[in-house]
Design a protein around this motif. Sequence first.
Motif, short mmCIF file in Angstrom:
data_model
loop_
_atom_site.label_atom_id
_atom_site.label_comp_id
_atom_site.label_asym_id
_atom_site.label_seq_id
_atom_site.Cartn_x
_atom_site.Cartn_y
_atom_site.Cartn_z
N PRO A 15 21.65 -45.88 16.64
CA PRO A 15 22.01 -44.46 16.71
C PRO A 15 23.14 -44.23 17.73
O PRO A 15 23.19 -44.88 18.78
N GLU A 16 24.01 -43.31 17.40
CA GLU A 16 25.17 -43.00 18.23
C GLU A 16 25.05 -41.58 18.79
O GLU A 16 24.23 -40.78 18.32
N ALA A 17 25.90 -41.27 19.74
CA ALA A 17 25.96 -39.91 20.29
C ALA A 17 26.20 -38.93 19.14
O ALA A 17 26.98 -39.20 18.23
N GLY A 18 25.48 -37.82 19.19
CA GLY A 18 25.57 -36.80 18.14
C GLY A 18 24.48 -36.92 17.09
O GLY A 18 24.25 -35.99 16.32
N GLU A 19 23.80 -38.07 17.03
CA GLU A 19 22.71 -38.28 16.08
C GLU A 19 21.36 -37.97 16.73
O GLU A 19 21.24 -37.94 17.96
N GLN A 20 20.36 -37.75 15.90
CA GLN A 20 19.00 -37.54 16.40
C GLN A 20 18.40 -38.87 16.84
O GLN A 20 18.55 -39.88 16.15
N ALA A 21 17.73 -38.86 17.97
CA ALA A 21 17.02 -40.05 18.44
C ALA A 21 15.81 -40.26 17.54
O ALA A 21 15.01 -39.33 17.35
N PRO A 22 15.65 -41.44 16.98
CA PRO A 22 14.45 -41.70 16.18
C PRO A 22 13.18 -41.49 17.02
O PRO A 22 13.08 -41.98 18.14
N ASP A 23 12.24 -40.75 16.47
CA ASP A 23 10.99 -40.47 17.18
C ASP A 23 10.04 -41.65 17.01
O ASP A 23 10.13 -42.41 16.03
N PHE A 24 9.15 -41.82 17.94
CA PHE A 24 8.14 -42.87 17.89
C PHE A 24 7.00 -42.48 18.81
O PHE A 24 7.15 -41.60 19.66
N THR A 25 5.86 -43.12 18.62
CA THR A 25 4.70 -42.95 19.49
C THR A 25 4.23 -44.33 19.91
O THR A 25 3.99 -45.19 19.06
N ARG A 26 4.09 -44.52 21.23
CA ARG A 26 3.64 -45.78 21.80
C ARG A 26 2.88 -45.47 23.09
O ARG A 26 3.01 -44.38 23.65
N PRO A 27 2.14 -46.44 23.62
CA PRO A 27 1.51 -46.23 24.92
C PRO A 27 2.58 -46.03 26.00
O PRO A 27 3.51 -46.83 26.10
N LEU A 28 2.44 -44.95 26.75
CA LEU A 28 3.36 -44.66 27.85
C LEU A 28 2.60 -44.87 29.16
O LEU A 28 1.56 -44.27 29.38
N VAL A 29 3.14 -45.74 30.00
CA VAL A 29 2.45 -46.21 31.19
C VAL A 29 3.09 -45.60 32.44
O VAL A 29 4.31 -45.57 32.57
N ASP A 30 2.23 -45.12 33.35
CA ASP A 30 2.72 -44.71 34.67
C ASP A 30 1.95 -45.50 35.72
O ASP A 30 1.28 -46.48 35.39
N ASP A 31 2.02 -45.09 36.96
CA ASP A 31 1.38 -45.86 38.02
C ASP A 31 -0.15 -45.74 38.02
O ASP A 31 -0.82 -46.48 38.75
N GLU A 32 -0.70 -44.85 37.21
CA GLU A 32 -2.16 -44.69 37.18
C GLU A 32 -2.81 -45.07 35.86
O GLU A 32 -3.87 -45.67 35.85
N LEU A 33 -2.20 -44.69 34.73
CA LEU A 33 -2.86 -44.90 33.44
C LEU A 33 -1.82 -44.95 32.33
O LEU A 33 -0.64 -44.90 32.58
N TRP A 34 -2.31 -45.07 31.10
CA TRP A 34 -1.42 -44.98 29.95
C TRP A 34 -2.12 -44.24 28.83
O TRP A 34 -3.33 -44.18 28.77
N ALA A 35 -1.28 -43.66 27.96
CA ALA A 35 -1.78 -42.93 26.80
C ALA A 35 -0.69 -42.95 25.73
O ALA A 35 0.50 -43.05 26.05
#
Length: 168
Positions: free
Chosen positions: A15-35
């Motif tokens: 994808p290039e500038a001006g296009e929509q970012a492809p959406d996705f769902t994955r585990p997102l991790v921070d310093d405490e947990l993930w979801a």
Amino acid sequence: MVDFDVVELDATDHPEAGEQAPDFTRPLVDDELWADVSLSELLDDGPLVLLFHPMDGAFPATYLWNEVRERGWTDDIAVVGLSISTPYAHKQLIAERGIDARLFSDPQNGVAEKYDIVNDLDGMAGVSEPRPAAFVVDREGTIQYTWVAEEWPAFPDYDAIEAAIDEL
């Protein structure tokens, strides 16, 4: 002396500038947990920088996150990373490197496939990771800046990313 070869990577249709970012769902991790979180959910809170990087522990990932920390980007905008590393490895990287950002875990490398930035690892049949890449995405999901590595190892133009952040 450096103990690796610079490898030229094949062209992509990312994808290039001006296009929509492809959406996705994955585990997102921070310093405490993930979801499980989608990119579009994050964009509900505002624009962000999405950084694809090699697996945790690889020197390019370390250099990337050191640079992000030193530049203080997370004070101004959401910064999220993505690699094939597990949530457990991400938690360890966040703790060890003092990363003030969240990291998506994508062990099957499906998001890199969606973004057409897969890097097949030499000498490891069936193993791939995302090639280094950076996307600055506005609140509407439109990509405002794109950088994708054309060789490995490679690092983004951090000043160009900062300029794109400043233009949001």
